[in-house]
Design an enzyme around this catalytic site. Structure first.
Site, PDB file in Angstrom:
ATOM      1  N   HIS A 127     -16.646 -99.501 -19.771  1.00 34.55           N
ATOM      2  CA  HIS A 127     -18.000 -98.959 -19.987  1.00 34.55           C
ATOM      3  C   HIS A 127     -19.096 -99.856 -19.395  1.00 34.55           C
ATOM      4  O   HIS A 127     -20.240 -99.413 -19.254  1.00 34.55           O
ATOM      5  CB  HIS A 127     -18.302 -98.801 -21.481  1.00 34.55           C
ATOM      6  CG  HIS A 127     -17.472 -97.764 -22.163  1.00 34.55           C
ATOM      7  ND1 HIS A 127     -17.365 -96.477 -21.695  1.00 34.55           N
ATOM      8  CD2 HIS A 127     -16.692 -97.823 -23.277  1.00 34.55           C
ATOM      9  CE1 HIS A 127     -16.560 -95.781 -22.510  1.00 34.55           C
ATOM     10  NE2 HIS A 127     -16.129 -96.579 -23.458  1.00 34.55           N
ATOM     11  N   ASP A 164      -8.186 -93.801 -21.269  1.00 36.65           N
ATOM     12  CA  ASP A 164      -8.900 -94.060 -22.522  1.00 36.65           C
ATOM     13  C   ASP A 164      -9.579 -92.758 -22.976  1.00 36.65           C
ATOM     14  O   ASP A 164      -9.965 -91.935 -22.145  1.00 36.65           O
ATOM     15  CB  ASP A 164      -9.955 -95.143 -22.257  1.00 36.65           C
ATOM     16  CG  ASP A 164     -10.604 -95.678 -23.525  1.00 36.65           C
ATOM     17  OD1 ASP A 164     -10.249 -96.795 -23.939  1.00 36.65           O
ATOM     18  OD2 ASP A 164     -11.474 -94.980 -24.087  1.00 36.65           O
ATOM     19  N   HIS A 166     -12.395 -92.347 -24.032  1.00 36.97           N
ATOM     20  CA  HIS A 166     -13.794 -92.354 -23.590  1.00 36.97           C
ATOM     21  C   HIS A 166     -13.856 -92.440 -22.067  1.00 36.97           C
ATOM     22  O   HIS A 166     -13.064 -93.162 -21.452  1.00 36.97           O
ATOM     23  CB  HIS A 166     -14.528 -93.551 -24.205  1.00 36.97           C
ATOM     24  CG  HIS A 166     -14.419 -93.616 -25.699  1.00 36.97           C
ATOM     25  ND1 HIS A 166     -13.526 -94.447 -26.336  1.00 36.97           N
ATOM     26  CD2 HIS A 166     -15.076 -92.937 -26.666  1.00 36.97           C
ATOM     27  CE1 HIS A 166     -13.645 -94.282 -27.658  1.00 36.97           C
ATOM     28  NE2 HIS A 166     -14.580 -93.367 -27.876  1.00 36.97           N
ATOM     29  N   ASP A 251      -6.725 -95.139 -27.302  1.00 33.01           N
ATOM     30  CA  ASP A 251      -7.489 -94.449 -28.346  1.00 33.01           C
ATOM     31  C   ASP A 251      -7.475 -92.931 -28.213  1.00 33.01           C
ATOM     32  O   ASP A 251      -8.103 -92.240 -29.007  1.00 33.01           O
ATOM     33  CB  ASP A 251      -8.934 -94.989 -28.418  1.00 33.01           C
ATOM     34  CG  ASP A 251      -9.588 -95.139 -27.062  1.00 33.01           C
ATOM     35  OD1 ASP A 251      -9.015 -94.688 -26.051  1.00 33.01           O
ATOM     36  OD2 ASP A 251     -10.696 -95.713 -27.013  1.00 33.01           O
TER      37      ASP A 251
END
Ligand SMILES: [Zn+2]
Length: 315
Positions: A127, A164, A166, A251
């Protein structure tokens, strides 16, 4: 047989954002526990990674941001709203070391010294954008590794696969206009950080070098595996990568507290099999895994282990 490197340093555990923070040292402790027997397994080595030089981090980040992180940590750490978390005093060193671990992994695997590498790092990276930390990430480890290979090894085609839950907004941003780094992501959508729509394909010379496969909340193994088989595999055939870099966030797991996706342990195993196939077909077997998210502490170790076992064994 070349050894596979598990690249770890104790400072990745020392980086601690405080009680109750989901990006806890316990995540990495859970993986180390699941990898415990690999200390005595001749297929593996556990090299100590160096810190990345600030100039290496600056391949992806604004040098003024890198220096701001240093100063903030040197003065004891401070809360800064844009970070969406905290910087502990040790975080600058930990973040440099995490980037250094991925650079070392990329270098040694590229050079053929290691038969693969799993960088067991914290803080995660995908990120982090040019001028800021985001979502528990300080420096974008995998982007720095890729940028380092472009600059120092003359790499021409690198594939980053990010599963991931995200979207890896920072990695996408780093290579948005760069045709030499292909970025593929599966992620829950809409979800944090908001980017990752299908129409985001890169721009200018990088147009088409980004491929997003957003998944609705509730999607399970069938959906993520079909994104891998139907979108990633043919795209990799077209991109012809020389090395496969994997942003491994566990995740997307069905019981992860930060996820609405329903990927099972078996799903992660089958994803590793597909990725191994890509590495074998295009990359001379070269793969590097960098740890990103994963917050279900009782299953994180097993998921990471199953993934590693499969990427090593399938041929
Ligand atoms: Zn995540």
């Amino acid at each position: 047989m070349k050894p596979v490197a598990l690249v770890y340093h104790p400072i990745f555990i020392e980086h601690n954002l405080g009680p109750g923070h989901p990006e806890t040292p316990d995540r990495l402790k859970a993986i180390l526990e699941a990898f415990k027997d690999l200390h005595n397994d001749p297929r593996f080595i556990w090299p100590e990674p160096p810190e990345a030089a600030p100039e290496e981090v600056a391949l992806v980040h604004d040098p003024r941001y890198v220096d701001w992180v240093r100063k903030t940590c040197e003065t004891g750490g401070a809360f800064y709203p844009a970070l969406e978390g905290q910087l502990a005093p040790v975080s600058y060193s930990a973040a440099l070391r995490a980037a250094g671990a991925v650079v070392a992994a990329c270098t040694k695997v590229w050079d053929g010294e290691w038969g693969g590498a799993f960088a067991l790092v914290r803080p995660p990276g995908h990120h982090a954008v040019r001028n800021s930390a985001m979502g528990f990430c300080i420096f974008n480890n995998i982007a720095i590794g890729a940028a380092w290979l472009l600059q120092n090894r003359g790499a021409n085609s690198i594939l980053i696969v990010d599963f991931d839950v995200h979207h890896g907004n920072g990695t996408q941003e780093a290579f948005w206009a760069n045709p030499q780094v292909s970025y593929f992501s599966t992620h829950q959508f809409p979800h944090y950080p908001g980017s990752g729509a299908e129409f985001e394909r890169g721009q200018d010379e990088g147009e088409g070098a980004t491929l997003n496969a957003p998944l609705e909340a509730g999607s399970d193994d069938a959906e993520i595996l079909s994104a891998f088989n139907d979108k990633l595999v043919p795209w990799a055939d077209a991109r012809k990568p020389e090395i496969l870099l994997i942003s491994a966030g566990f995740d997307a797991y069905e019981f992860d507290p930060l996820s609405g996706l329903k990927v099972t342990t078996e799903g992660f195993r089958l994803m590793a099999r597909i990725l191994k196939g890509i590495a074998e077909k295009h990359c001379n077997g070269r793969w590097v895994i960098a740890l990103e998210g994963g917050y279900h502490l009782t299953s994180l170790g097993e998921n990471a282990r199953v993934f590693l076992d499969e990427i090593m064994n399938y041929s």
